[in-house]
Design a protein around this motif. Structure first.
Motif, short mmCIF file in Angstrom:
data_model
loop_
_atom_site.label_atom_id
_atom_site.label_comp_id
_atom_site.label_asym_id
_atom_site.label_seq_id
_atom_site.Cartn_x
_atom_site.Cartn_y
_atom_site.Cartn_z
N VAL A 78 0.86 -1.19 0.00
CA VAL A 78 0.00 0.00 0.00
C VAL A 78 0.90 1.23 0.00
N GLN A 79 0.66 2.16 -0.92
CA GLN A 79 1.52 3.34 -1.06
C GLN A 79 0.70 4.62 -0.97
N VAL A 80 1.25 5.60 -0.26
CA VAL A 80 0.71 6.97 -0.28
C VAL A 80 1.91 7.90 -0.41
N GLY A 81 1.72 9.00 -1.10
CA GLY A 81 2.83 9.93 -1.26
C GLY A 81 2.45 11.11 -2.12
N GLY A 82 3.46 11.87 -2.48
CA GLY A 82 3.20 13.03 -3.33
C GLY A 82 4.45 13.85 -3.57
N THR A 83 4.31 14.78 -4.49
CA THR A 83 5.39 15.70 -4.83
C THR A 83 4.92 17.12 -4.60
N ASN A 84 5.84 17.98 -4.18
CA ASN A 84 5.54 19.37 -3.83
C ASN A 84 4.36 19.42 -2.86
N LEU A 85 4.53 18.74 -1.74
CA LEU A 85 3.44 18.54 -0.80
C LEU A 85 2.86 19.85 -0.27
N PHE A 86 3.67 20.90 -0.20
CA PHE A 86 3.19 22.17 0.35
C PHE A 86 2.76 23.14 -0.76
N ASP A 87 2.68 22.63 -1.99
CA ASP A 87 2.17 23.39 -3.14
C ASP A 87 2.89 24.74 -3.28
N SER A 88 4.21 24.71 -3.12
CA SER A 88 4.98 25.94 -3.22
C SER A 88 5.23 26.30 -4.68
N THR A 89 5.64 27.52 -4.92
CA THR A 89 5.98 27.97 -6.27
C THR A 89 7.11 27.10 -6.82
N ASN A 90 6.90 26.55 -8.02
CA ASN A 90 7.85 25.57 -8.53
C ASN A 90 7.94 25.68 -10.06
N PHE A 91 8.39 26.85 -10.52
CA PHE A 91 8.61 27.05 -11.96
C PHE A 91 9.96 26.44 -12.35
N GLN A 92 9.99 25.79 -13.50
CA GLN A 92 11.24 25.21 -14.00
C GLN A 92 11.56 25.68 -15.41
N VAL A 93 10.56 26.17 -16.12
CA VAL A 93 10.73 26.75 -17.45
C VAL A 93 9.96 28.06 -17.46
N TYR A 94 10.63 29.16 -17.80
CA TYR A 94 9.93 30.44 -17.82
C TYR A 94 8.92 30.44 -18.97
N GLY A 95 7.67 30.72 -18.63
CA GLY A 95 6.59 30.67 -19.60
C GLY A 95 5.72 29.44 -19.42
N ALA A 96 6.24 28.43 -18.74
CA ALA A 96 5.47 27.22 -18.42
C ALA A 96 4.83 27.41 -17.04
N PRO A 97 3.83 26.58 -16.72
CA PRO A 97 3.18 26.73 -15.41
C PRO A 97 4.04 26.22 -14.27
N SER A 98 3.74 26.69 -13.08
CA SER A 98 4.36 26.15 -11.88
C SER A 98 3.86 24.72 -11.68
#
Length: 920
Positions: free
Chosen positions: A886-906
């Protein structure tokens, strides 16, 4: 290629007779250091595919031919050091004790294209084992590599990720190569890897290896800044059924499967794949486009309008004398958001299936035939934002490998819907927004709008005309207050002469026509139909004096876009381009294997760039009885050819036309010409005009000379350290350049300049345009960087890891109008923990990543990426009797600003829960 593939399959399915052996039984159990049984451990007979996996009690049983004694059992399990156990005869009560693996126990193949201990590899390499792959929490495998040292990832969207090492990151990974079992995973039309789209399905990944820095000496020209190699599981060694099911926020659904079975001792089959779907993140950057890309732009919020990053069709009009008080000012149209243009349908998905058949032709020769199909809906960013619909690739691969040699061939065909315009396929958001503004306007009475001569009036023409009239009237009425006049003009134009309104039937009808039309200037459809074919081989000569590796490859591109991206046409057929090369490497160990010296070199020949030689020399010195301290140094030279689309692009984006530059080059004037019109065209200013001349020869190969030093060692039995420093100097650096010229490469006459001024409007009837090309910068570009990784294993219950990366572009002053695309944070670090509790039933991992702010440059948008703080975590509980975790998890758990390409969404928060079934 299809006939070859079918014939090869036929050969593999021929009756396989006469392979019976005189075998005897070996039985035993595998335990951890505390004596507890270890289920799922792989036990193989070295040099064969014969093996077994331990059951819940840690027991195994297999057959061995002791006529060839000694028989060597290879016992391996994720998280433990592999063991080689020689047997002179059958055993029925063998007990194998496994010890927790140290980092130096790992074996890699990517650094030198042969198996070697990770401690003695001559360059910086990161290996991500199966356990670490299972700990990745991001939807795409490549995106999850950001938690490892000196690896930068760039997300255009949720499922579309590129990776880079040592700077010059982008949304396209065009300075690194990405391989799945040594087959290139790029879509040849775009010279881009769509994350792990065509890579190894996640449940079939045995390990991932990343080579940092130049690797052209062994991999060819575009292994310029690194290599990402995914190794799949062997169906002879890893049999059974694995299924993973997950669901989460953003309507995430994820299903993955792998099944492998041995059909006797000589034949094995496996199939793997799966699908993931979710609601994607949508671009919504309302900053003003950089003046480097839009010199006439107004500030964000201006009542004259402005060109916003994530708004499309917001074209500008610089008024001349007929504009009255607006003369010299630029007014921008109201445009359409990304959500408007995709009509709110932000569904993204990725599906793939990969069957393969492996046959042992002899004890030492194995043949494998495999096929891979992958398709996706996503959003891709390059010169524009592209909505990628029903797009993907098919790849067939053949391989025959012996103990010291291998021959491979593969062919990749990409697609985007069908060539029939009525089928759904990918489209260019910038083109869609622009062409929507060029539709004939419809008045309040529902009738098409025409001018006094009966000619159609577009939405853009009506808006600009209404704006100018309202502006001049308001300016006169309010005593010359320009700001108030601009506000009145904008309000009037939006009310009296609005552009097409999203959600209306007229908008839907026009959008549908445009996204299905591939004709440049009339439609936005992107057609992909390119083919990449490659054949390669390698042979290893091993002797007591020197070990030698030789190999070579031939690669051919057949590029097709029906004129929607490249300079091909539907009638002319595909554009052919080829390259081929050969390499050799010699290595020898001295001082009782404590000093290892190696030299490698590769010669490549390109259709468009001639011949290049890539050398690498290296030394590794190991200290300690168990070689626990390893010091390395290397020098490499590598070459990079411009991407295939950069060589052959012909894409009119309105404010400029992007043209390939592999011919005789271009002559024209710098973009500074536009600011000095019309006076500079006067005969008395000919010298001033000459001072603005610009000339670019045809593209040449970019070259890098790079040196690095590093240390990798086990400071204590529990503390691992890996650190490196590199310095690189680039010559013939490939960058983009905007200038004013004729599309045929000639320098415009004064008459042509006057006719085309002010160069802001796409007029296909005129030869003179703002042109954007890839060109070589006439200066040496230098960069440097360093990285360190630390890992401390307190116990199986807790391992703490951390890494820090530093990257800097030393050359800061480029020629005006040139973009470096360094796009890399100066500082980045990760802190992580993971472990196994409750007798290995409970697993956990967590990672915190901080990425410093940096400037991101691209031909689509240029701006600042803010500092990011991202937390990922996963928890799993295994019920052994049910073969279920059984697995639970996630990425960017605190929903912080996370831009990696300018012009693309966070890239925001994604959380999930699910089950993993694993039956050996």
């Amino acid at each position: 290629m299809r006939h070859l593939f079918a014939g090869f399959l036929l050969i593999l399915w021929l009756p396989l007779c006469g392979w019976a052996q005189n075998v005897q039984t070996v039985r035993g159990t595998v335990q951890d250091e505390a004596g507890r049984p270890l289920p799922g451990v792989t036990v193989l007979i070295r040099g064969t595919g014969t093996g077994d996996a331990t059951n819940e009690q840690g027991a195994f049983e297999l057959k061995a031919d002791f006529a060839k004694a000694p028989v060597v059992l290879v016992v391996s399990f994720v998280g433990f050091a592999a063991q080689n156990i020689p047997l002179s005869g059958p055993e029925t009560a063998l007990v194998v004790k496994m010890r927790t693996s140290g980092m130096l126990d790992q074996v890699v193949v990517s650094a030198s294209r042969i198996e070697e201990s990770i401690g003695q590899v001559p360059v910086t390499v990161e290996k991500i084992d199966q356990r670490q792959v299972n700990n990745i929490t991001t939807p795409d495998l490549v995106s999850g590599l950001a938690r490892f040292k000196s690896i930068d990832v760039s997300n255009s969207s949720m499922l579309l990720t590129s990776f880079s090492t040592r700077g010059f990151s982008s949304s396209r990974s065009d300075r690194v190569i990405q391989l799945a079992d040594y087959a290139d995973t790029q879509l040849p039309s775009l010279s881009s890897n769509f994350g792990n789209l065509l890579g190894t399905p996640i449940l079939d990944v045995a390990s991932v290896e990343v080579v940092h820095g130049p690797a052209s000496a062994l991999y060819g020209a575009n292994a310029f800044n690194g290599v990402l190699l995914t190794n799949s599981k062997d169906p002879f060694k890893d049999t059974g059924l694995s299924v993973r099911l997950r669901g989460g926020n953003r309507d995430l659904l994820d299903g993955q499967l792998r099944y492998a079975v041995k059909l006797g001792e000589r034949v094995a089959f496996k199939i793997s794949g799966g699908g993931i779907r979710a609601n994607d993140f949508t671009g919504n950057n309302l900053d003003a486009t950089s003046k480097l890309l839009e010199p006439a732009n107004n500030p964000a919020g201006s009542n004259l309008g402005y060109d916003a990053v994530s708004v499309y069709g917001d074209a500008g009009n610089t008024f001349g004398a007929t504009g009255g008080a607006l003369a010299g000012k630029t007014v921008f149209l109201p445009g359409f958001s990304e959500a408007d243009l995709i009509t709110g349908n932000n569904l993204t998905y990725s599906v793939k299936v990969s069957p393969s058949l492996a046959v042992k032709l002899t004890d030492n020769i194995k043949a494998t035939a495999s096929y891979r199909y992958a398709a996706t809906n996503t959003t891709f960013q390059a010169a524009s934002r592209y909505r990628i619909v029903n797009t993907g690739a098919q790849q067939g691969k053949l391989a025959i490998e012996g103990r010291n040699w291998v021959v491979r061939a593969f062919q990749t065909r990409d697609f985007s819907g069908g060539r029939d315009p009525q089928t759904d396929g990918s489209y260019n958001l910038g083109f869609l927004g622009g062409v929507l503004q060029l539709q004939q306007a419809v008045g309040a009475n529902g009738q098409p709008v025409v001018d006094a001569s009966g000619r159609p009036v577009t939405y853009a023409q009506r808006y600009f005309g209404t704006y100018a009239a309202a502006y001049n009237a308001a300016l006169q009425a309010n005593g010359g207050n320009a700001d108030a006049a601009a506000l009145t003009a904008r309000t009037t134009a939006n009310t009296v002469a609005p552009v097409l309104q999203p959600g209306t039937q007229a908008f839907k009808d026009a959008r549908d026509r445009i996204i299905h039309n591939p004709t440049p200037g009339q439609g936005a459809r992107l057609i992909l139909r390119s083919v990449l074919s490659e054949a390669s081989g390698q042979y290893n000569f091993n002797s007591e004096i020197v070990d030698v590796v030789v190999g070579g490859s031939y690669r051919r591109y057949d590029l097709g876009s029906d004129g929607s991206l490249l300079e091909d046409t539907r009638e002319s057929g595909r554009i052919r381009n080829y390259e081929y090369g050969a390499y050799a490497q010699a290595s020898r160990a001295f001082l009782d294997d404590h000093l290892k010296l190696a030299a490698a070199g590769r010669v490549d020949r390109f259709q468009n760039f001639g011949t290049a030689f890539s050398p690498r020399v290296s030394a590794v010195y190991s200290v300690g009885a168990e070689k626990q301290h390893n010091f390395r140094t290397s020098y490499s030279r590598a070459f990079r050819a411009a991407s295939q689309d950069a060589q052959y692009i012909r894409l009119d984006v309105g404010r400029a036309i992007l043209v390939g530059n592999v011919g005789a080059g271009f002559r024209g004037y710098t973009t500074g010409l536009a600011t000095q019109l019309p006076g500079i065209l006067a005969p008395t200013r000919a010298a001033d005009l000459a001072a603005l001349e610009y000339q670019s020869p045809g593209l040449k190969l970019e070259k890098v000379n790079s040196g690095e030093v590093g240390y990798r060692g086990q400071l204590t039995s529990k503390l691992f350290v890996d650190l490196d420093y590199f310095y690189s100097a680039y010559d013939n650096f490939i960058a983009t350049r905007n200038f004013i010229g004729n599309v045929d490469g000639s320098r415009p006459t004064t008459a042509q300049i006057g006719a085309a001024a002010p160069f802001r409007f796409a007029n296909a009837a005129l030869p003179t345009r703002v042109i954007q090309i890839n060109t070589n910068v006439d200066q040496t570009v230098k960069s440097q960087g360093a990285g360190i990784s630390l890992g401390y294993t307190f116990s199986p219950a807790l391992t703490a890891t951390g890494n820090y990366s530093y990257n800097a572009l030393i050359t800061k002053d480029f020629q005006p109008g040139t973009l470096s695309f360094f796009n890399t944070p100066e500082h980045k670090f990760n802190l992580g923990v993971d472990g196994l509790l409750l007798e290995r039933k409970l697993s956990y991992n967590a990672n915190f990543r901080r990425v410093s702010s940096y400037t991101f440059e691209s031909t689509f948008a240029t701006g600042t990426i803010p500092t990011a703080h991202v937390v990922d975590a996963q928890l799993g509980y295994t019920v052994a009797k049910l073969h279920t975790t059984v697995q639970v998890g996630g990425t960017n758990l605190f929903d912080s600003t996370n831009f990696q390409v300018y012009g693309a969404p966070s890239q925001g928060r994604i959380v999930y829960a699910g089950l993993l079934f694993d039956i050996d």
